[in-house]
Design an enzyme around this catalytic site. Structure first.
Site, PDB file in Angstrom:
ATOM      1  N   PHE A 139      19.574 -24.249 -33.712  1.00  0.00           N
ATOM      2  CA  PHE A 139      18.209 -23.867 -34.078  1.00  0.00           C
ATOM      3  C   PHE A 139      18.061 -22.358 -33.939  1.00  0.00           C
ATOM      4  O   PHE A 139      18.258 -21.810 -32.856  1.00  0.00           O
ATOM      5  CB  PHE A 139      17.157 -24.573 -33.212  1.00  0.00           C
ATOM      6  CG  PHE A 139      15.760 -24.342 -33.728  1.00  0.00           C
ATOM      7  CD1 PHE A 139      15.248 -25.107 -34.769  1.00  0.00           C
ATOM      8  CD2 PHE A 139      14.977 -23.321 -33.208  1.00  0.00           C
ATOM      9  CE1 PHE A 139      13.971 -24.871 -35.269  1.00  0.00           C
ATOM     10  CE2 PHE A 139      13.697 -23.075 -33.707  1.00  0.00           C
ATOM     11  CZ  PHE A 139      13.198 -23.860 -34.739  1.00  0.00           C
ATOM     12  N   ASP A 223      22.338 -16.180 -29.883  1.00  0.00           N
ATOM     13  CA  ASP A 223      20.910 -16.490 -29.881  1.00  0.00           C
ATOM     14  C   ASP A 223      20.521 -16.982 -28.486  1.00  0.00           C
ATOM     15  O   ASP A 223      20.772 -18.126 -28.128  1.00  0.00           O
ATOM     16  CB  ASP A 223      20.623 -17.554 -30.942  1.00  0.00           C
ATOM     17  CG  ASP A 223      19.126 -17.886 -31.040  1.00  0.00           C
ATOM     18  OD1 ASP A 223      18.377 -17.490 -30.132  1.00  0.00           O
ATOM     19  OD2 ASP A 223      18.736 -18.555 -32.024  1.00  0.00           O
ATOM     20  N   LYS A 252      11.234 -16.138 -26.681  1.00  0.00           N
ATOM     21  CA  LYS A 252      10.503 -17.083 -25.838  1.00  0.00           C
ATOM     22  C   LYS A 252      10.062 -16.577 -24.463  1.00  0.00           C
ATOM     23  O   LYS A 252       8.921 -16.177 -24.291  1.00  0.00           O
ATOM     24  CB  LYS A 252      11.313 -18.373 -25.703  1.00  0.00           C
ATOM     25  CG  LYS A 252      11.349 -19.173 -27.012  1.00  0.00           C
ATOM     26  CD  LYS A 252      11.703 -20.620 -26.783  1.00  0.00           C
ATOM     27  CE  LYS A 252      11.418 -21.463 -28.009  1.00  0.00           C
ATOM     28  NZ  LYS A 252      12.488 -21.518 -28.992  1.00  0.00           N
TER      29      LYS A 252
END
Ligand code: PLP
Length: 409
Positions: A139, A223, A252
């Protein structure tokens, strides 16, 4: 204050229907607790999907944001601002990287990685190196470039043409070697696949990717949008694999709830995106950077990164006990630091993750799903040992109802 039902009726009329939110309206939150507009309390182990790293409404973070907002919130990248410069330095100090480009979200950060890789090869006279190797279940976000790299067909359906990206099985070094071709610009990898189901990179996998990329001159893009900023018990998850990336995406947890993302690069890539090639209006604004600077300061003051490792060990133990005690409901628990997945068995009576979330929410615990069958635990790094035990005791109350369902058919 309006009631849940009044607000939900208005939400159904006016909000775009691309989400499936829980059936209550949040009013406020503190630490790992969340309250709706009618005063009901939940134990929040979502932390806004691994975002609210220092807990909800941390007074120091709230104060830092208010103080900066009263000074200056936004000036654009036509001007330097102090929080931006200081934050870049702090991030380099903690990661061993050399350069920082700020943005506002995870997708923007991974999109930047993609543009960096293409532009790097273009600048070297190898403009045909455009392909990315990514992984099944990966993702990387929802914008078109990021979506091309995301490895879940469900998210890509109907949005093509995408790419060029070749997806290979996560953990499969031979498949990466087989997919390598002269047009490959980079490999992008998550150290732990969060959305994909909390899948940990097998030992040696990240190191092997580093070696392959070195051999063929491709970039290794990591990532760390979900794993970074201390969640796995080290500032970056790759710190535990002993490798260095060419570029890293963060978002995040970085702003503790304030939207901020970053791309970190080595000095060798400092010239790949010269002035005018890439940018964002809001990225690196003083308010977002002041928030992130305070998050880093709180992580230090409260020793939350080491704490994530310690509390993660407790959470892992408690989840392991659950799997042992309810073997017909749970298949496994896996994770690191404060990023854990509890895998639901694929057998009759055991709900899929999305339905299990509703039952757990009714019992007072908020979790997120990672894929079809994984309940994901991502509490704030400020979570207490008591709260870890409370969360597990709620799961222990609900799990037998799934066993009973199974028994009655
Ligand atoms: C959440 C996530 C993203 C996307 O971040 P957004 O802020 O939602 O765009 C990218 N990569 C990983 C690993 C993520 O977990």
């Amino acid at each position: 204050m309006k009631s849940n039902s009044e607000l939900l009726a208005a939400a159904k009329r006016h909000l775009y229907g691309n989400y499936r939110p829980a059936a209550f309206v949040v009013e406020r939150a503190a630490g790992c607790e969340l309250f709706d507009v009618e005063g009901r309390r939940w134990l929040d182990f979502t932390a806004g999907v691994a975002v609210c790293s220092v807990g909800h409404a941390h007074p120091d973070l709230a104060r830092a944001i208010a103080t900066q907002a009263a000074k200056v919130m936004h000036v654009s990248n036509y001007f330097y601002n102090e929080p931006n410069i200081l934050l870049a330095g702090e991030l380099c100090k903690r990661t061993g990287m050399d350069r920082v480009l700020f943005c506002n979200s995870g997708a923007e950060a991974t999109e930047s990685l993609l543009k960096l890789a293409r532009r790097h090869h273009f600048a070297k006279g190898e403009a045909s190196r455009t392909r990315i190797i990514a992984f099944h279940n990966a993702f990387h976000g929802r914008t078109l470039g990021a979506l091309s790299m995301t490895g879940t067909p469900k998210y890509q359906e109907g949005f093509g043409p995408l790419g060029p990206v070749t997806h290979v099985p996560y953990g499969d070094v031979a498949a990466v070697r087989a997919a390598m071709s002269p047009d490959v610009a980079a490999v992008i990898v998550e150290p732990i696949q969060g959305e994909g189901g909390v899948l940990l990179a097998p030992p040696g996998f990240l190191k092997a990717l580093r070696e392959i990329c070195n051999e063929v001159g491709a970039l290794l893009l990591v990532d760390e949008v979900q794993t970074g900023v201390g969640r796995t018990g080290s500032f970056l998850a790759i710190d535990q694999a002993g490798i260095r990336a060419d570029a890293i995406a963060l978002a995040k947890g970085l702003g503790g709830g304030f939207p901020v993302g970053a791309m970190l690069t080595t000095e060798a890539l400092a010239g790949a995106l010269p002035p005018g090639t890439h940018g964002t209006t809001f990225g690196g604004n003083p308010l977002a950077c002041a928030a992130a600077l305070e998050v880093l300061a709180i992580l230090d003051r409260e020793k939350l990164v080491a704490g994530a490792a310690e509390k993660g060990a407790i959470l892992g133990q408690l989840l392991g006990d659950l799997v042992r005690d309810f073997p017909t409901v749970f298949e496994a628990a896996r994770g690191r630091g404060l990023l854990w997945g509890l895998v639901l068995r694929n057998s009759s009576g055991v709900p899929v993750a999305r339905d299990a979330l509703v039952a757990l929410s009714d019992a007072g615990l908020l979790l997120t799903a990672a894929g079809e069958r994984v309940l994901r635990f991502t509490p704030a790094l400020t979570v207490t040992s008591e709260q870890l035990h409370e969360a597990i005791s709620i799961v222990r109350k609900v799990a037998p109802t799934w066993v009973a369902l199974r028994a009655t058919g």
